[in-house]
Design a protein around this motif. Structure first.
Motif, PDB file in Angstrom:
ATOM      1  N   VAL A  48       0.857  -1.178   0.000  1.00 14.90           N
ATOM      2  CA  VAL A  48       0.000   0.000   0.000  1.00 14.90           C
ATOM      3  C   VAL A  48       0.893   1.228   0.000  1.00 14.90           C
ATOM      4  CG1 VAL A  48      -1.769   1.243   1.280  1.00 14.90           C
ATOM      5  CG2 VAL A  48      -1.754  -1.252   1.296  1.00 14.90           C
ATOM      6  N   ASP A  49       0.619   2.114  -0.914  1.00 16.67           N
ATOM      7  CA  ASP A  49       1.382   3.360  -1.007  1.00 16.67           C
ATOM      8  C   ASP A  49       0.640   4.435  -0.217  1.00 16.67           C
ATOM      9  OD1 ASP A  49       3.132   5.345  -1.628  1.00 16.67           O
ATOM     10  OD2 ASP A  49       2.603   5.456  -3.759  1.00 16.67           O
ATOM     11  N   TYR A  50       1.081   4.642   1.026  1.00 16.80           N
ATOM     12  CA  TYR A  50       0.395   5.587   1.902  1.00 16.80           C
ATOM     13  C   TYR A  50       0.592   7.025   1.459  1.00 16.80           C
ATOM     14  CZ  TYR A  50      -0.316   1.531   4.813  1.00 16.80           C
ATOM     15  OH  TYR A  50      -0.696   0.305   5.262  1.00 16.80           O
ATOM     16  N   SER A  51       1.690   7.309   0.783  1.00 13.50           N
ATOM     17  CA  SER A  51       1.887   8.674   0.282  1.00 13.50           C
ATOM     18  C   SER A  51       0.875   8.970  -0.829  1.00 13.50           C
ATOM     19  CB  SER A  51       3.316   8.884  -0.203  1.00 13.50           C
ATOM     20  OG  SER A  51       3.658   7.938  -1.175  1.00 13.50           O
ATOM     21  N   GLU A  52       0.501   7.941  -1.593  1.00 18.81           N
ATOM     22  CA  GLU A  52      -0.520   8.123  -2.631  1.00 18.81           C
ATOM     23  C   GLU A  52      -1.896   8.349  -1.991  1.00 18.81           C
ATOM     24  OE1 GLU A  52      -2.539   5.238  -5.896  1.00 18.81           O
ATOM     25  OE2 GLU A  52      -0.340   5.311  -5.907  1.00 18.81           O
ATOM     26  N   ILE A  53      -2.178   7.624  -0.913  1.00 21.61           N
ATOM     27  CA  ILE A  53      -3.432   7.824  -0.191  1.00 21.61           C
ATOM     28  C   ILE A  53      -3.466   9.224   0.408  1.00 21.61           C
ATOM     29  CG2 ILE A  53      -4.785   7.057   1.800  1.00 21.61           C
ATOM     30  CD1 ILE A  53      -3.768   4.218   1.214  1.00 21.61           C
ATOM     31  N   PRO A  75       6.419   9.836  10.839  1.00 24.33           N
ATOM     32  CA  PRO A  75       6.278  10.065   9.391  1.00 24.33           C
ATOM     33  C   PRO A  75       4.807  10.196   8.991  1.00 24.33           C
ATOM     34  CG  PRO A  75       7.402   7.984   9.841  1.00 24.33           C
ATOM     35  CD  PRO A  75       7.039   8.565  11.142  1.00 24.33           C
ATOM     36  N   LYS A  76       4.549  10.966   7.936  1.00 21.00           N
ATOM     37  CA  LYS A  76       3.178  11.169   7.466  1.00 21.00           C
ATOM     38  C   LYS A  76       2.521   9.841   7.079  1.00 21.00           C
ATOM     39  CE  LYS A  76       4.137  15.703   5.530  1.00 21.00           C
ATOM     40  NZ  LYS A  76       4.213  16.473   4.295  1.00 21.00           N
ATOM     41  N   GLU A  77       3.297   8.952   6.468  1.00 20.07           N
ATOM     42  CA  GLU A  77       2.745   7.671   6.027  1.00 20.07           C
ATOM     43  C   GLU A  77       2.248   6.852   7.220  1.00 20.07           C
ATOM     44  OE1 GLU A  77       5.702   8.860   5.023  1.00 20.07           O
ATOM     45  OE2 GLU A  77       5.197   9.369   2.945  1.00 20.07           O
ATOM     46  N   PHE A  78       2.982   6.906   8.324  1.00 18.82           N
ATOM     47  CA  PHE A  78       2.571   6.188   9.536  1.00 18.82           C
ATOM     48  C   PHE A  78       1.273   6.765  10.080  1.00 18.82           C
ATOM     49  CE2 PHE A  78       2.608   5.611  14.157  1.00 18.82           C
ATOM     50  CZ  PHE A  78       2.672   4.218  14.218  1.00 18.82           C
ATOM     51  N   LYS A  83      -4.649   6.440  10.787  1.00 12.24           N
ATOM     52  CA  LYS A  83      -5.980   6.970  10.470  1.00 12.24           C
ATOM     53  C   LYS A  83      -6.824   5.904   9.785  1.00 12.24           C
ATOM     54  CE  LYS A  83      -8.131  10.777   7.861  1.00 12.24           C
ATOM     55  NZ  LYS A  83      -9.197  11.004   8.771  1.00 12.24           N
ATOM     56  N   LEU A  84      -6.232   5.177   8.844  1.00  4.76           N
ATOM     57  CA  LEU A  84      -6.973   4.117   8.148  1.00  4.76           C
ATOM     58  C   LEU A  84      -7.363   2.996   9.104  1.00  4.76           C
ATOM     59  CD1 LEU A  84      -4.952   3.887   4.803  1.00  4.76           C
ATOM     60  CD2 LEU A  84      -7.211   4.908   5.163  1.00  4.76           C
ATOM     61  N   LEU A  85      -6.449   2.610   9.998  1.00  3.12           N
ATOM     62  CA  LEU A  85      -6.765   1.568  10.966  1.00  3.12           C
ATOM     63  C   LEU A  85      -7.885   1.993  11.905  1.00  3.12           C
ATOM     64  CD1 LEU A  85      -3.224   0.175  11.847  1.00  3.12           C
ATOM     65  CD2 LEU A  85      -5.012  -0.938  10.510  1.00  3.12           C
ATOM     66  N   LYS A  86      -7.875   3.255  12.327  1.00  2.00           N
ATOM     67  CA  LYS A  86      -8.951   3.765  13.186  1.00  2.00           C
ATOM     68  C   LYS A  86     -10.282   3.748  12.452  1.00  2.00           C
ATOM     69  CE  LYS A  86      -6.196   6.650  16.242  1.00  2.00           C
ATOM     70  NZ  LYS A  86      -5.855   8.028  16.648  1.00  2.00           N
TER      71      LYS A  86
END
Length: 107
Positions: A48-53, A75-78, A83-86
């Motif tokens: 999963v590309d979190y920077s793309e999200i 880091p922003k990706e973390f 946020k996605l897990l929540k």
């Protein structure tokens, strides 16, 4: 959120040693199968590309994550992952109340 049962209330009042002893007794008495409910499958790992999200989020969400990243040092990706897990945990809690408590990280 559902009210805690009398059992949960009593268990939370026990100290860790007593809680461990009670757990051991319950494990001896109960017959819980250790077999998985479904066969394990080899699933391809998806990256999963979190920077793309992050780039696909709205302006204020990106701004909030950027500020939070600067303040926390994470880091922003973390932060996007958290946020996605929540969001996933909240949707599970909404559809099946009582199955998990994502605020206290209890399943």
């Amino acid at each position: 959120m559902a009210e805690p049962s009398a059992f949960e209330t009593l268990v939370l009042e026990l100290d860790p040693q007593e809680r461990g002893a009670l757990l051991e007794k319950l494990v001896r008495v109960s017959s819980v199968s250790r077999e998985p409910l479904a066969p394990l499958r080899d699933m391809p790992e998806e990256t999963v590309d979190y920077s793309e999200i992050l780039a696909g989020m709205g302006f204020f969400a990106r701004l909030f994550i950027t500020i939070l990243s600067m303040l926390s040092g994470k880091p922003k990706e973390f932060l996007v992952l958290e946020k996605l897990l929540k969001q996933i945990a909240h949707s599970v809690e909404s559809s099946c109340p009582g199955i998990l408590d994502y605020r206290r990280k209890v399943l």
